[in-house]
Write a protein that holds these residues in place. Structure first.
Motif, PDB file in Angstrom:
ATOM      1  N   ASN A 195       0.825  -1.210   0.000  1.00 40.57           N
ATOM      2  CA  ASN A 195       0.000   0.000   0.000  1.00 40.57           C
ATOM      3  C   ASN A 195       0.855   1.254   0.000  1.00 40.57           C
ATOM      4  O   ASN A 195       1.946   1.283   0.573  1.00 40.57           O
ATOM      5  CB  ASN A 195      -0.913   0.019   1.223  1.00 40.57           C
ATOM      6  CG  ASN A 195      -1.892  -1.143   1.226  1.00 40.57           C
ATOM      7  OD1 ASN A 195      -2.440  -1.500   0.196  1.00 40.57           O
ATOM      8  ND2 ASN A 195      -2.103  -1.744   2.378  1.00 40.57           N
ATOM      9  N   PHE A 196       0.345   2.301  -0.627  1.00 41.78           N
ATOM     10  CA  PHE A 196       1.015   3.599  -0.528  1.00 41.78           C
ATOM     11  C   PHE A 196      -0.013   4.715  -0.649  1.00 41.78           C
ATOM     12  O   PHE A 196      -1.097   4.528  -1.200  1.00 41.78           O
ATOM     13  CB  PHE A 196       2.122   3.747  -1.579  1.00 41.78           C
ATOM     14  CG  PHE A 196       1.628   4.070  -2.975  1.00 41.78           C
ATOM     15  CD1 PHE A 196       1.614   5.378  -3.439  1.00 41.78           C
ATOM     16  CD2 PHE A 196       1.202   3.055  -3.817  1.00 41.78           C
ATOM     17  CE1 PHE A 196       1.174   5.673  -4.724  1.00 41.78           C
ATOM     18  CE2 PHE A 196       0.755   3.337  -5.104  1.00 41.78           C
ATOM     19  CZ  PHE A 196       0.745   4.654  -5.556  1.00 41.78           C
ATOM     20  N   VAL A 197       0.345   5.872  -0.106  1.00 41.19           N
ATOM     21  CA  VAL A 197      -0.520   7.051  -0.122  1.00 41.19           C
ATOM     22  C   VAL A 197       0.042   8.035  -1.150  1.00 41.19           C
ATOM     23  O   VAL A 197       1.156   8.536  -0.968  1.00 41.19           O
ATOM     24  CB  VAL A 197      -0.570   7.725   1.265  1.00 41.19           C
ATOM     25  CG1 VAL A 197      -1.498   8.938   1.233  1.00 41.19           C
ATOM     26  CG2 VAL A 197      -1.013   6.737   2.323  1.00 41.19           C
ATOM     27  N   PRO A 198      -0.676   8.316  -2.229  1.00 39.62           N
ATOM     28  CA  PRO A 198      -0.127   9.193  -3.276  1.00 39.62           C
ATOM     29  C   PRO A 198       0.306  10.558  -2.769  1.00 39.62           C
ATOM     30  O   PRO A 198       1.328  11.096  -3.202  1.00 39.62           O
ATOM     31  CB  PRO A 198      -1.283   9.324  -4.278  1.00 39.62           C
ATOM     32  CG  PRO A 198      -2.140   8.144  -4.040  1.00 39.62           C
ATOM     33  CD  PRO A 198      -2.017   7.817  -2.580  1.00 39.62           C
ATOM     34  N   VAL A 226       3.113  -5.296  -6.549  1.00 43.11           N
ATOM     35  CA  VAL A 226       1.956  -4.501  -6.958  1.00 43.11           C
ATOM     36  C   VAL A 226       1.811  -3.363  -5.950  1.00 43.11           C
ATOM     37  O   VAL A 226       1.517  -3.603  -4.778  1.00 43.11           O
ATOM     38  CB  VAL A 226       0.663  -5.340  -6.982  1.00 43.11           C
ATOM     39  CG1 VAL A 226      -0.515  -4.483  -7.444  1.00 43.11           C
ATOM     40  CG2 VAL A 226       0.827  -6.563  -7.869  1.00 43.11           C
ATOM     41  N   PHE A 227       2.027  -2.147  -6.385  1.00 46.75           N
ATOM     42  CA  PHE A 227       1.846  -1.000  -5.504  1.00 46.75           C
ATOM     43  C   PHE A 227       0.389  -0.546  -5.575  1.00 46.75           C
ATOM     44  O   PHE A 227      -0.136  -0.245  -6.644  1.00 46.75           O
ATOM     45  CB  PHE A 227       2.800   0.138  -5.883  1.00 46.75           C
ATOM     46  CG  PHE A 227       4.199  -0.098  -5.399  1.00 46.75           C
ATOM     47  CD1 PHE A 227       4.515   0.091  -4.060  1.00 46.75           C
ATOM     48  CD2 PHE A 227       5.185  -0.530  -6.260  1.00 46.75           C
ATOM     49  CE1 PHE A 227       5.793  -0.141  -3.595  1.00 46.75           C
ATOM     50  CE2 PHE A 227       6.474  -0.758  -5.811  1.00 46.75           C
ATOM     51  CZ  PHE A 227       6.786  -0.567  -4.479  1.00 46.75           C
ATOM     52  N   GLU A 228      -0.226  -0.543  -4.407  1.00 45.86           N
ATOM     53  CA  GLU A 228      -1.670  -0.343  -4.302  1.00 45.86           C
ATOM     54  C   GLU A 228      -1.989   1.024  -3.714  1.00 45.86           C
ATOM     55  O   GLU A 228      -1.567   1.354  -2.600  1.00 45.86           O
ATOM     56  CB  GLU A 228      -2.259  -1.455  -3.425  1.00 45.86           C
ATOM     57  CG  GLU A 228      -3.739  -1.346  -3.172  1.00 45.86           C
ATOM     58  CD  GLU A 228      -4.235  -2.471  -2.271  1.00 45.86           C
ATOM     59  OE1 GLU A 228      -5.254  -2.259  -1.587  1.00 45.86           O
ATOM     60  OE2 GLU A 228      -3.596  -3.544  -2.242  1.00 45.86           O
ATOM     61  N   VAL A 229      -2.735   1.811  -4.470  1.00 44.32           N
ATOM     62  CA  VAL A 229      -3.159   3.136  -4.014  1.00 44.32           C
ATOM     63  C   VAL A 229      -4.238   2.963  -2.958  1.00 44.32           C
ATOM     64  O   VAL A 229      -5.297   2.393  -3.234  1.00 44.32           O
ATOM     65  CB  VAL A 229      -3.715   3.980  -5.173  1.00 44.32           C
ATOM     66  CG1 VAL A 229      -4.163   5.354  -4.671  1.00 44.32           C
ATOM     67  CG2 VAL A 229      -2.687   4.125  -6.278  1.00 44.32           C
ATOM     68  N   TYR A 253       7.149  -2.371 -12.041  1.00 42.22           N
ATOM     69  CA  TYR A 253       6.140  -2.812 -11.084  1.00 42.22           C
ATOM     70  C   TYR A 253       4.743  -2.707 -11.691  1.00 42.22           C
ATOM     71  O   TYR A 253       4.524  -2.022 -12.685  1.00 42.22           O
ATOM     72  CB  TYR A 253       6.194  -1.959  -9.812  1.00 42.22           C
ATOM     73  CG  TYR A 253       7.539  -1.924  -9.147  1.00 42.22           C
ATOM     74  CD1 TYR A 253       8.259  -3.087  -8.915  1.00 42.22           C
ATOM     75  CD2 TYR A 253       8.091  -0.717  -8.721  1.00 42.22           C
ATOM     76  CE1 TYR A 253       9.496  -3.052  -8.290  1.00 42.22           C
ATOM     77  CE2 TYR A 253       9.331  -0.677  -8.107  1.00 42.22           C
ATOM     78  CZ  TYR A 253      10.032  -1.842  -7.890  1.00 42.22           C
ATOM     79  OH  TYR A 253      11.253  -1.811  -7.287  1.00 42.22           O
ATOM     80  N   ARG A 254       3.797  -3.395 -11.035  1.00 43.88           N
ATOM     81  CA  ARG A 254       2.394  -3.238 -11.387  1.00 43.88           C
ATOM     82  C   ARG A 254       1.715  -2.339 -10.359  1.00 43.88           C
ATOM     83  O   ARG A 254       2.242  -2.130  -9.261  1.00 43.88           O
ATOM     84  CB  ARG A 254       1.711  -4.605 -11.449  1.00 43.88           C
ATOM     85  CG  ARG A 254       2.102  -5.383 -12.694  1.00 43.88           C
ATOM     86  CD  ARG A 254       1.270  -6.642 -12.857  1.00 43.88           C
ATOM     87  NE  ARG A 254       1.861  -7.774 -12.169  1.00 43.88           N
ATOM     88  CZ  ARG A 254       1.347  -8.998 -12.184  1.00 43.88           C
ATOM     89  NH1 ARG A 254       0.219  -9.228 -12.836  1.00 43.88           N
ATOM     90  NH2 ARG A 254       1.935  -9.982 -11.547  1.00 43.88           N
ATOM     91  N   VAL A 255       0.537  -1.824 -10.720  1.00 49.72           N
ATOM     92  CA  VAL A 255      -0.163  -0.898  -9.828  1.00 49.72           C
ATOM     93  C   VAL A 255      -1.628  -1.317  -9.705  1.00 49.72           C
ATOM     94  O   VAL A 255      -2.208  -1.923 -10.615  1.00 49.72           O
ATOM     95  CB  VAL A 255      -0.075   0.559 -10.319  1.00 49.72           C
ATOM     96  CG1 VAL A 255       1.372   1.037 -10.320  1.00 49.72           C
ATOM     97  CG2 VAL A 255      -0.667   0.707 -11.713  1.00 49.72           C
ATOM     98  N   ALA A 256      -2.201  -0.997  -8.559  1.00 49.33           N
ATOM     99  CA  ALA A 256      -3.597  -1.341  -8.280  1.00 49.33           C
ATOM    100  C   ALA A 256      -4.291  -0.158  -7.616  1.00 49.33           C
ATOM    101  O   ALA A 256      -3.655   0.652  -6.930  1.00 49.33           O
ATOM    102  CB  ALA A 256      -3.671  -2.567  -7.367  1.00 49.33           C
ATOM    103  N   LEU A 257      -5.592  -0.064  -7.811  1.00 46.23           N
ATOM    104  CA  LEU A 257      -6.428   0.893  -7.089  1.00 46.23           C
ATOM    105  C   LEU A 257      -7.304   0.115  -6.125  1.00 46.23           C
ATOM    106  O   LEU A 257      -7.876  -0.915  -6.480  1.00 46.23           O
ATOM    107  CB  LEU A 257      -7.326   1.688  -8.052  1.00 46.23           C
ATOM    108  CG  LEU A 257      -6.650   2.524  -9.131  1.00 46.23           C
ATOM    109  CD1 LEU A 257      -7.708   3.269  -9.944  1.00 46.23           C
ATOM    110  CD2 LEU A 257      -5.653   3.508  -8.537  1.00 46.23           C
TER     111      LEU A 257
END
Length: 362
Positions: A195-198, A226-229, A253-257
């Motif tokens: 998880n990360f906070v934009p 997978v970095f997840e917003v 990397y891949r990204v997710a919402l």
């Protein structure tokens, strides 16, 4: 050069030194001086700057807060600066000044500051499964913080305090690194959702350098991560978020919402950002087999995701009926208490009975 916003905590309550107070209105500074006089606090005043030498920072801030001598507007107008004793005051020094309100917020987040000082974040892990056959495909790293007395802080409290006290930069950076180190320690294979906070990323090139370096040092294949917003619905600066996601993708990397479906904003982001994965909000999944309104939203999400080539993860699955509905209506991945709760150790759940049955009898 690394960005100092996330590399260093704004204060340490154990640091000594002088405390300087100032404001733009002489009458207000006179009122502050009157409060100090009434409490017998030693100080020196030079025009519009009041200096409290060798101040007991915690005690003084606590006194000013608890005395309620200043109203809410006034504590936002008074600025305070902690300085090492004897250090000359420069223009650069004032960039570290905070309002009294900001100092009070930091005082309220003292346990979080201590966690950051000790780097005592932990990652717990929850399995993510294939919707096709229930096999394990990876884990989500979930943040915890351990206080000095051994009790845990959970994400809601951590991020609420971090947001109020302007510690999001420090918290988000350390959380990302902690997730990588914890996953490597436990030998996590397959996907790793982090998880990360934009809003905690000021400039991707600088703010994410440490994360990229740790991922490489720990021999993670970029395709695993997978970095997840988090708090997708609260995203306001879409251009900034796109810049961050583009940086992650360029590194491999891949990204997710996450929480997609909780409001219009997250739906609107899908076409603009085209994440690799969306996580359907658990509030949509709760008893979805009984609620036609939620089913309509869910089917619309699946249709949009399919058109855009996005994988769908249904999170918060707690009962078999929710699982059955999700699988039978097109999700790719599932996650939830039905399979395993987050835990400090790696749990490999047994394949659920649902997948052991013949497709026609599920």
């Amino acid at each position: 050069m690394a960005c100092r916003r996330c590399q260093k905590n704004p204060i340490s309550f154990e640091d000594g030194g002088d405390l300087l107070l100032t404001c733009g209105v002489r009458e207000l500074l006179d009122k502050v001086v009157g409060v100090l006089d009434g409490a017998g606090v030693p100080y020196a005043r030079q025009d519009m700057v009041v200096t409290l030498p060798d101040a007991d920072l915690v005690g003084l801030l606590g006194f000013l807060r608890d005395s309620q001598a200043l109203n809410p507007l006034e504590i936002r107008d008074v600025s305070a600066l902690q300085m090492p004793s004897g250090q000359p005051l420069t223009f650069q020094s004032f960039t570290r000044a905070r309002t009294l309100q900001s100092w009070f917020d930091l005082l309220g987040a003292r346990d979080l500051l201590e966690v950051l000082d000790r780097k005592s974040f932990l990652s717990w892990f929850q399995p993510i499964l294939s919707a096709v056959d229930g096999t394990l495909v990876g884990y989500e790293a979930l943040l915890r913080a351990e206080r000095e007395d051994g009790t845990l802080m959970f994400p809601g409290e951590i991020f609420e305090k971090a947001s109020i006290s302007e510690l999001l930069f420090q918290v988000d950076r350390l959380a990302r690194v902690t997730a990588l180190r914890g996953a490597a320690q436990h030998g996590v294979e397959g996907l790793l959702f982090i998880n990360f906070v934009p809003t905690a990323i000021y400039d991707p090139t600088h703010c994410l350098r440490t994360t990229v370096r740790w991922a490489r040092k720990l021999d993670f294949d970029p395709k695993q991560i997978v970095f997840e917003v988090i708090e997708t619905e609260k995203v306001r600066d879409v251009k900034h978020l796109k810049k961050v996601l583009d940086f992650y993708r360029e590194v491999g990397y891949r990204v997710a919402l996450d929480d997609v479906g909780s409001g219009y904003a997250s739906l609107n982001l899908l076409a603009m950002l085209k994440p690799d994965i969306i996580k359907v909000d658990m509030e949509i999944m709760r008893n979805i087999h009984l609620d036609r309104n939620r089913q309509a939203i869910f089917k619309a999400l699946v249709g949009i995701a399919r058109d855009l080539g996005i994988q769908i993860l249904a999170e918060g699955i707690e009962i078999q009926d929710e699982l059955a509905y999700a699988v039978e209506n097109g999700v790719d991945l599932v996650q939830g208490y039905l399979f395993a709760r987050p835990a400090p150790d790696i749990i490999v759940p047994e394949v659920h009975d649902y997948w052991m049955r013949e497709p026609g009898s599920r």
